[in-house]
Design an enzyme around this catalytic site. Structure first.
Site, PDB file in Angstrom:
ATOM      1  N   PRO A   5      42.629   9.735  37.776  1.00  0.00           N
ATOM      2  CA  PRO A   5      41.587   9.268  38.691  1.00  0.00           C
ATOM      3  C   PRO A   5      40.277   9.994  38.405  1.00  0.00           C
ATOM      4  O   PRO A   5      40.280  11.025  37.734  1.00  0.00           O
ATOM      5  CB  PRO A   5      42.129   9.684  40.072  1.00  0.00           C
ATOM      6  CG  PRO A   5      43.021  10.850  39.807  1.00  0.00           C
ATOM      7  CD  PRO A   5      43.559  10.694  38.395  1.00  0.00           C
TER       8      PRO A   5
ATOM      9  N   GLU B  70      37.070  -2.296  31.509  1.00  0.00           N
ATOM     10  CA  GLU B  70      36.262  -2.917  32.570  1.00  0.00           C
ATOM     11  C   GLU B  70      35.026  -2.048  32.707  1.00  0.00           C
ATOM     12  O   GLU B  70      35.099  -0.955  33.273  1.00  0.00           O
ATOM     13  CB  GLU B  70      37.054  -2.957  33.891  1.00  0.00           C
ATOM     14  CG  GLU B  70      38.331  -3.791  33.841  1.00  0.00           C
ATOM     15  CD  GLU B  70      38.052  -5.286  33.832  1.00  0.00           C
ATOM     16  OE1 GLU B  70      36.895  -5.694  34.037  1.00  0.00           O
ATOM     17  OE2 GLU B  70      39.010  -6.049  33.585  1.00  0.00           O
TER      18      GLU B  70
ATOM     19  N   ASN C  25      34.411   4.453  42.399  1.00  0.00           N
ATOM     20  CA  ASN C  25      33.780   3.576  43.396  1.00  0.00           C
ATOM     21  C   ASN C  25      34.771   2.806  44.271  1.00  0.00           C
ATOM     22  O   ASN C  25      34.504   2.562  45.444  1.00  0.00           O
ATOM     23  CB  ASN C  25      32.745   2.654  42.741  1.00  0.00           C
ATOM     24  CG  ASN C  25      33.337   1.732  41.715  1.00  0.00           C
ATOM     25  OD1 ASN C  25      34.445   1.965  41.227  1.00  0.00           O
ATOM     26  ND2 ASN C  25      32.621   0.693  41.369  1.00  0.00           N
TER      27      ASN C  25
HETATM   28  P1  NAD Z   1      32.390   6.928  34.248  1.00  0.00           P
HETATM   29  O1  NAD Z   1      32.470   6.174  32.971  1.00  0.00           O
HETATM   30  O2  NAD Z   1      31.484   8.092  34.299  1.00  0.00           O
HETATM   31  O3  NAD Z   1      33.827   7.447  34.673  1.00  0.00           O
HETATM   32  C1  NAD Z   1      34.949   6.610  34.813  1.00  0.00           C
HETATM   33  C2  NAD Z   1      36.201   7.427  34.632  1.00  0.00           C
HETATM   34  O4  NAD Z   1      36.235   7.912  33.309  1.00  0.00           O
HETATM   35  C3  NAD Z   1      36.307   8.661  35.519  1.00  0.00           C
HETATM   36  O5  NAD Z   1      37.680   8.866  35.833  1.00  0.00           O
HETATM   37  C4  NAD Z   1      35.802   9.759  34.620  1.00  0.00           C
HETATM   38  O6  NAD Z   1      36.304  11.021  34.996  1.00  0.00           O
HETATM   39  C5  NAD Z   1      36.395   9.301  33.314  1.00  0.00           C
HETATM   40  N1  NAD Z   1      35.780   9.816  32.106  1.00  0.00           N
HETATM   41  C6  NAD Z   1      34.498  10.168  31.870  1.00  0.00           C
HETATM   42  N2  NAD Z   1      34.373  10.593  30.584  1.00  0.00           N
HETATM   43  C7  NAD Z   1      35.592  10.484  30.020  1.00  0.00           C
HETATM   44  C8  NAD Z   1      36.125  10.755  28.731  1.00  0.00           C
HETATM   45  N3  NAD Z   1      35.363  11.212  27.724  1.00  0.00           N
HETATM   46  N4  NAD Z   1      37.446  10.524  28.530  1.00  0.00           N
HETATM   47  C9  NAD Z   1      38.237  10.052  29.514  1.00  0.00           C
HETATM   48  N5  NAD Z   1      37.795   9.777  30.737  1.00  0.00           N
HETATM   49  C10 NAD Z   1      36.490   9.989  30.981  1.00  0.00           C
HETATM   50  O7  NAD Z   1      32.025   5.852  35.349  1.00  0.00           O
HETATM   51  P2  NAD Z   1      31.861   6.080  36.911  1.00  0.00           P
HETATM   52  O8  NAD Z   1      30.517   6.700  37.144  1.00  0.00           O
HETATM   53  O9  NAD Z   1      33.051   6.734  37.486  1.00  0.00           O
HETATM   54  O10 NAD Z   1      31.852   4.569  37.431  1.00  0.00           O
HETATM   55  C11 NAD Z   1      30.705   3.790  37.410  1.00  0.00           C
HETATM   56  C12 NAD Z   1      30.707   2.832  36.244  1.00  0.00           C
HETATM   57  O11 NAD Z   1      31.924   2.113  36.228  1.00  0.00           O
HETATM   58  C13 NAD Z   1      29.621   1.787  36.362  1.00  0.00           C
HETATM   59  O12 NAD Z   1      29.018   1.561  35.106  1.00  0.00           O
HETATM   60  C14 NAD Z   1      30.379   0.549  36.808  1.00  0.00           C
HETATM   61  O13 NAD Z   1      29.770  -0.665  36.493  1.00  0.00           O
HETATM   62  C15 NAD Z   1      31.679   0.716  36.122  1.00  0.00           C
HETATM   63  N6  NAD Z   1      32.727  -0.047  36.812  1.00  0.00           N
HETATM   64  C16 NAD Z   1      33.199  -1.166  36.197  1.00  0.00           C
HETATM   65  C17 NAD Z   1      34.154  -1.933  36.832  1.00  0.00           C
HETATM   66  C18 NAD Z   1      34.676  -3.173  36.185  1.00  0.00           C
HETATM   67  O14 NAD Z   1      35.709  -3.658  36.634  1.00  0.00           O
HETATM   68  N7  NAD Z   1      34.038  -3.703  35.156  1.00  0.00           N
HETATM   69  C19 NAD Z   1      34.634  -1.569  38.090  1.00  0.00           C
HETATM   70  C20 NAD Z   1      34.139  -0.417  38.684  1.00  0.00           C
HETATM   71  C21 NAD Z   1      33.181   0.344  38.018  1.00  0.00           C
END
Ligand code: NAD
Length: 493
Positions: free
Chosen positions: A187, A262, A163
């Protein structure tokens, strides 16, 4: 519903930015590759290697060795390099903004804002690291003196979401570099190009190429299992969903790796009768539409007190209805596409279900037909508490409003969630602002403020929204170990 499209000049400029990327290729992906799409058009804009676990482990070795040398550099040296990184990122603002907008979808104006926000973390840590913390204590029983000091924690693994593809990366890389650590960076596979460009520019500014190793992959499970089983890794920093964060904590537990998380949010936005109406509406629009609502701190549940509710809903709806949808790089676009088709389908389901349960649709509510993942800026009023939209993280441009009578009632509703990242309160009464902020179970509270994040603030969540903090001095400690020397002292004559 019309979708704004970009001018030929903007398309050409953004294509040139994409073509300038390191190792950029664009062809039908083979078995060991994956494609990156423009969410506004669904066109393929790059094809990248889908790195396997062995490649990731190889990068650990390179970054670990470089990190050990980097840890021996002086704070002054690291600070100067980070200042050069800041200058380089700002000088390349246009190119970075085009790449962010093309791969992630946000408007060019917002992408420009993200470049500044992301670079600000680098500048903040460039200054902060010049004052290395440590302290001196006396043994209360006498006989010894205690010195504490902080040292770099060692090799870090940094995993980021799609995001804010630049800011979520610099918020991790800047404190890692400041502390003296090397890192392997993964990433999101939806938005790897911004990270590749950011790291390349860092190298140009003087960060050793071996120190920050980017691994592009779609096999994130294989990546995390391999790197977190490696004893050289001493730190994990993850931003993403709570489900994935919880899985990663399980993997990190094996080698007792220090972890910052996070995670997801479900932010309440509370407007009291005594709020300044115009300011509350402005804050509400910012807290919802920043990044098209695809922000972990986006306002998710609007609670408005009965006396001000009609006027607030009217003012807010007027602003949301005026937002123009378009390709992120289109001139005049106020809202770009969301990240993928699944998000659009989820929004449609959430809105339809809320309306079936009695919510009133004030504006928006639909997805335009054709290519691209668009959804209108939407306002739903009188949303029942049982609707899914009132209970889950929306992550899109939809505002779900409900009305309340008392402070006690709204606090109970606001805290009725396993998440605890951001919250917002609008009131002109200082006592109320502070009392409500204290009672909200959230890591950060925007008080008459729709954009509370700042590099000087310790960003992070309570409850299932996370562990640890990013930004500020607390964010630096995430990449450090605290040690002490206990120095015996005998009487001398
Ligand atoms: P996601 O958890 O699907 O993915 C985040 C990252 O993790 C990506 O790089 C993805 O490829 C990776 N990933 C997924 N499964 C994994 C695994 N098993 N092992 C290692 N890496 C893995 O989240 P998203 O859809 O990319 O982002 C949206 C979410 O992130 C929302 O819930 C949002 O609230 C949260 N977010 C939190 C913050 C914060 O600072 N608290 C900031 C931005 C987004």
């Amino acid at each position: 519903m019309t979708l704004l499209t970009p001018s030929a000049e903007r398309i050409a400029a953004s294509d040139a930015a994409l073509k300038s990327l390191p190792g950029h290729v664009n062809h039908e992906p083979g078995a060991d590759e994956f494609a990156v799409l423009d969410p506004a058009t669904e066109e393929r804009i790059a094809t990248l290697p889908n790195r396997d676990a062995a490649y990731a482990v190889e990068q650990l070795g390179i970054a670990d060795e470089a990190g050990r040398a980097w840890a021996r550099t002086t704070p002054r040296h690291r600070s100067e390099v980070l200042h050069l990184v800041y200058d380089t990122l700002i000088a390349e603002r246009d190119r970075l903004a085009f790449v962010i907008s093309r791969e992630m979808g946000k408007t060019l104006a917002e992408a420009n804002g993200e470049v500044q926000y992301a670079a600000d973390y680098v500048r903040w840590y460039a200054d902060e690291l010049l004052r290395p913390a440590g302290n001196y204590r006396e043994n209360p029983a006498g006989g010894s003196t205690i010195l504490t000091k902080r040292s770099p924690i060692g090799l870090a693994v940094l995993i980021a979401p799609w995001n804010f593809p630049m800011a979520m990366i610099t918020r991790k890389i800047a404190p890692a570099l400041a502390a003296g650590c090397g890192a392997v960076i993964k990433p999101a596979s939806l938005t790897p190009l911004t990270t590749m460009l950011t790291v390349k520019l860092m190298e140009r500014a003087g960060v050793p190429g071996e120190l920050m190793r980017v691994v592009t992959t779609k096999d994130s499970g294989a990546f995390s299992e391999a790197v977190l089983a490696d004893p050289r890794v001493r730190k994990l920093s993850f931003t993403g969903s709570t489900g994935v964060g919880s899985t990663l904590l399980g993997l990190a537990a094996k080698n007792v790796v220090k972890s910052s998380m996070e995670l997801g949010g479900n932010a309440p936005f509370i407007v009291f009768d005594d709020a300044d109406l115009e300011r509350a509406v402005e804050n509400a629009v910012q807290a919802k539409l920043r990044n098209g609502g695809q922000s972990c701190i986006a306002a998710n549940r609007y609670y408005v007190q009965e006396g001000i509710a009609d006027a607030f809903v009217e003012g807010f709806t007027e602003r949301m209805a005026a937002v123009t949808l378009g390709h992120g790089i289109a001139e005049g676009a106020g809202l770009g596409p969301v990240i993928n088709r699944a998000a659009v389908e989820n929004f449609t389901r959430l809105v339809d279900q809320a309306v079936e349960l009695g919510a009133e649709l004030r504006t928006g509510g639909s997805a335009p037909e054709g290519a691209g993942y668009f959804f209108e800026a939407t306002v739903l009023d009188r949303v029942p508490a049982v609707a899914d939209i009132a209970r889950t993280e929306i992550f899109g441009p939809i505002a779900a409003i409900s009305r309340f009578r008392t402070q006690e009632e709204v606090l109970a509703a606001a805290n009725d969630t396993p998440f605890g990242l951001a919250s917002y309160v609008c009131t002109e009464n200082l006592d109320r602002a502070l009392n409500v902020a204290d009672a909200l179970e959230a890591g950060l509270v925007g008080i008459n403020n729709g954009v509370p994040s700042n590099p000087a603030a310790p960003f992070g969540g309570l409850k299932q929204s996370g562990l640890g903090r990013e930004g500020s001095g607390e964010g630096l400690e995430e990449y450090q170990e605290i040690r002490f020397y206990n120095i015996s002292r005998r009487e001398t004559a």
